[in-house]
Design an enzyme around this catalytic site. Structure first.
Site, mmCIF file in Angstrom:
data_model
loop_
_atom_site.group_PDB
_atom_site.id
_atom_site.type_symbol
_atom_site.label_atom_id
_atom_site.label_comp_id
_atom_site.label_asym_id
_atom_site.label_seq_id
_atom_site.Cartn_x
_atom_site.Cartn_y
_atom_site.Cartn_z
ATOM 1 N N ASP A 12 1.359 5.299 1.122
ATOM 2 C CA ASP A 12 1.000 6.433 1.972
ATOM 3 C C ASP A 12 1.610 7.682 1.361
ATOM 4 O OD1 ASP A 12 -0.189 4.693 3.782
ATOM 5 O OD2 ASP A 12 1.694 4.375 4.856
ATOM 6 N N ASP A 52 9.856 5.931 12.657
ATOM 7 C CA ASP A 52 10.554 4.976 13.529
ATOM 8 C C ASP A 52 11.975 4.626 13.079
ATOM 9 O OD1 ASP A 52 9.403 3.651 11.376
ATOM 10 O OD2 ASP A 52 8.281 2.211 12.571
ATOM 11 N N ASP A 76 0.828 -1.196 0.000
ATOM 12 C CA ASP A 76 0.000 0.000 0.000
ATOM 13 C C ASP A 76 0.870 1.256 0.000
ATOM 14 O OD1 ASP A 76 -1.034 -0.997 3.275
ATOM 15 O OD2 ASP A 76 0.792 0.067 2.717
HETATM 16 P P1 ATP Z 1 4.179 -2.139 5.967
HETATM 17 O O1 ATP Z 1 4.764 -2.453 4.643
HETATM 18 O O2 ATP Z 1 4.210 -3.292 6.881
HETATM 19 O O3 ATP Z 1 2.860 -1.431 5.932
HETATM 20 P P2 ATP Z 1 5.107 0.435 6.848
HETATM 21 O O4 ATP Z 1 6.489 0.945 7.062
HETATM 22 O O5 ATP Z 1 4.300 1.096 5.778
HETATM 23 O O6 ATP Z 1 5.232 -1.111 6.608
HETATM 24 P P3 ATP Z 1 3.041 1.195 8.649
HETATM 25 O O7 ATP Z 1 2.668 0.598 9.956
HETATM 26 O O8 ATP Z 1 2.064 1.165 7.536
HETATM 27 O O9 ATP Z 1 4.401 0.501 8.224
HETATM 28 O O10 ATP Z 1 3.473 2.688 8.932
HETATM 29 C C1 ATP Z 1 3.719 3.643 7.905
HETATM 30 C C2 ATP Z 1 4.867 4.568 8.299
HETATM 31 O O11 ATP Z 1 4.527 5.329 9.469
HETATM 32 C C3 ATP Z 1 6.162 3.846 8.666
HETATM 33 O O12 ATP Z 1 6.941 3.584 7.521
HETATM 34 C C4 ATP Z 1 6.814 4.825 9.600
HETATM 35 O O13 ATP Z 1 7.463 5.853 8.882
HETATM 36 C C5 ATP Z 1 5.645 5.456 10.325
HETATM 37 N N1 ATP Z 1 5.322 4.763 11.603
HETATM 38 C C6 ATP Z 1 4.419 3.777 11.781
HETATM 39 N N2 ATP Z 1 4.357 3.395 13.063
HETATM 40 C C7 ATP Z 1 5.230 4.166 13.731
HETATM 41 C C8 ATP Z 1 5.630 4.275 15.103
HETATM 42 N N3 ATP Z 1 5.097 3.484 16.032
HETATM 43 N N4 ATP Z 1 6.540 5.201 15.412
HETATM 44 C C9 ATP Z 1 7.076 6.009 14.474
HETATM 45 N N5 ATP Z 1 6.749 5.954 13.181
HETATM 46 C C10 ATP Z 1 5.839 5.052 12.800
HETATM 47 MG MG MG Z 2 2.173 0.700 5.358
#
Ligand code: ATP
Ligand code: MG
Length: 469
Positions: A88, A162, A86
């Site tokens: 963002d 993060d 997905d």
């Molecule tokens: P995935 O492919 O599993 O969705 P993702 O990196 O997109 O991985 P998400 O949980 O969708 O993970 O979060 C989107 C973004 O938001 C992350 O890439 C990170 O930059 C930020 N993020 C998410 N959770 C946190 C957190 N607990 N603390 C700081 N930043 C966060």
């Molecule tokens: Mg994500």
């Protein structure tokens, strides 16, 4: 030998310098405000992997004078050459300003609003750059930040993310990547590194420790020593996080396509112990280990093939051996098999609902799958036909096959059901005449249909009246 004290000293000096930089070195802060900008030929992102809808969103925002980038996990995956699941988008437009630009856009969340922009079934999540974490933001008594929802500049948004590899921004128009925290270098080195001081970041949000495990396992990255070290000590902080959030993160972990690797990594980091009752059960129960290993391998395979996975099935598998244990205990105490199973399910579900905030729907799916198991043993009369009509048959049957594969019950019963489900009327009628040669396991068969009432074996060619459906 001689290298050791030197390495130790080195680490101490590095830590010391980092501490000083973190607190009062303005120059370091200033350089962090300026990202490294990488052109297409430097980062090598394949534009074909970028979602057209994400491009539509960034383009529309940019045409209206705002900054807009693809951000986070999508950029990380693009840099790794993987198609993101997905997308963002991060922007300096406020949620209200974003909403006005799209026909199907919805404001979500009350404290920190984000906008869901929909294109058919596809969802692009748009967030406004978040501001620097405030020291006076409300926290719980352990230092977990409860609310901190100010908008801010892009560099402030980056610092709040993060990991270094999750804090990059991609502009599809210019095809440039903005890297604020050395994410590119870490991607190349395959290192997972928390932005800032890990202890502080885990204290603000202990869920980040679970995320370390998930990403390290999923991406097969190593964990930077400073990022890894504090986890063992700080693991108990997860206990103070609302269980619904822990559950969400656990679900992501289990559905990452690397569930088994994630659980092993959790154990390695000491994150499973005493924190989540579910994991204590799963990882420390030798009897169920084979079953769980198979269930997770199965789940990982489905995820990797792009198939759906039902959380109910997953949790039913993880907790099955706990149910079996309690089921046995109730039967030993004199309960009949079926009520005993329901009592066991009640016990396990209520313990987990509290600890993990299992949603009601997931809980009821789990119960359906468990309750169906003894029914597979009634292979006489109308019972198997009734089961065929059950709309949860598929999940129950897949679960039965797992029980067979793990050696809990004789594989003959699984094969019988495969034939029965796939068979035509005549085959089904014939199957009902075959006397099972299974060994008794948790059998409720004796109770359900005494063997002596079984019909005599007939020839498959003989015309049989199909049992009523
Ligand atoms: P995935 O492919 O599993 O969705 P993702 O990196 O997109 O991985 P998400 O949980 O969708 O993970 O979060 C989107 C973004 O938001 C992350 O890439 C990170 O930059 C930020 N993020 C998410 N959770 C946190 C957190 N607990 N603390 C700081 N930043 C966060
Ligand atoms: Mg994500």
């Amino acid at each position: 030998m001689a290298g050791r004290p030197y390495t130790y000293l080195n680490v101490m000096i590095k830590k010391f310098i980092r501490k000083i930089l973190g607190v009062n070195n303005k120059d370091a802060a200033a350089t962090k405000n300026k990202p490294k900008v990488l052109a297409a030929k430097e980062h090598g992102i394949d534009p074909k992997l970028v979602s057209n809808n994400a491009i539509r969103v960034t383009q529309t925002l940019q045409e209206n004078g705002y900054k807009a980038f693809i951000v986070g996990g999508a950029v990380r995956d693009l840099l790794l050459g993987v198609k993101p699941k997905d997308f963002d988008v991060a922007t300096n437009a406020t949620p209200e300003q974003v909403k006005r630009l799209f026909r199907r856009a919805f404001l979500i969340g009350r404290r920190f609003q984000i906008v869901h922009v929909m294109f058919g079934q596809d969802l692009i999540e748009v967030t406004t750059f978040r501001g620097a974490a405030k020291n006076d933001a409300p926290k719980d008594e352990h230092g977990r930040v409860l609310r901190d929802n100010t908008f801010g500049e892009q560099h402030e948004d980056a610092v709040r993310r993060d990991f270094t590899i999750n804090a990059m921004y991609y502009d599809p128009a210019s095809q440039t990547v903005l890297d604020y925290h050395g994410g590119i270098a870490d991607i190349r080195k395959k290192v997972l590194r928390v932005i800032g001081v890990p202890e502080q970041r885990y204290r603000e949000d202990p869920v980040r420790m679970l995320r370390v495990v998930r990403f390290a396992a999923k991406l097969q990255f190593s964990i930077d020593a400073d990022t890894r070290e504090p986890i063992k000590v700080m693991a108990p902080l997860i206990n103070n996080v609302p269980s619904a959030r822990v559950f969400d993160e656990m679900l992501k972990l289990l559905m990452s396509g690397q569930a088994m690797a994630c659980l092993l990594q959790l154990r390695k980091q000491g994150l499973h112990h005493g924190l989540m009752p579910l994991l204590d059960v799963v990882l420390e129960q030798p009897m169920g280990e084979r079953f769980v290993t198979l269930a997770l391998a199965n789940t990982d395979e489905r995820v990797q093939q792009g198939k759906t996975v039902s959380p109910g099935f997953l949790f039913a598998s993880l907790l099955w051996h706990q149910v079996l244990e309690k089921w046995e205990a109730y039967k030993t105490a004199g309960e009949l098999a079926i009520p005993a199973l329901h009592l066991a399910a009640d016990d396990v579900l209520s313990a987990q609902t509290e600890a993990l905030a299992l949603q009601r729907k997931i809980g009821s799916d789990m119960r359906d799958i468990w309750a169906m198991q003894p029914r597979f043993e009634k292979r006489v009369g109308k019972a198997p036909y009734k089961l065929l009509e059950n709309n949860r048959l598929r999940a129950g049957y897949d679960f039965l096959l797992l029980r067979c594969a793990s050696g809990e019950i004789d594989s003959e019963i699984g094969e019988w059901w495969t034939s029965f489900i796939e068979g035509d009327e005549a085959e089904r009628a014939y199957l009902l005449t075959v006397k099972p040669k299974t060994k008794k396991s948790n059998s409720t068969e004796a109770e359900a249909a005494p063997a002596k009432k079984r019909r005599p074996r007939r020839s498959p060619n003989r015309k049989t009246k199909p049992a009523a459906e």
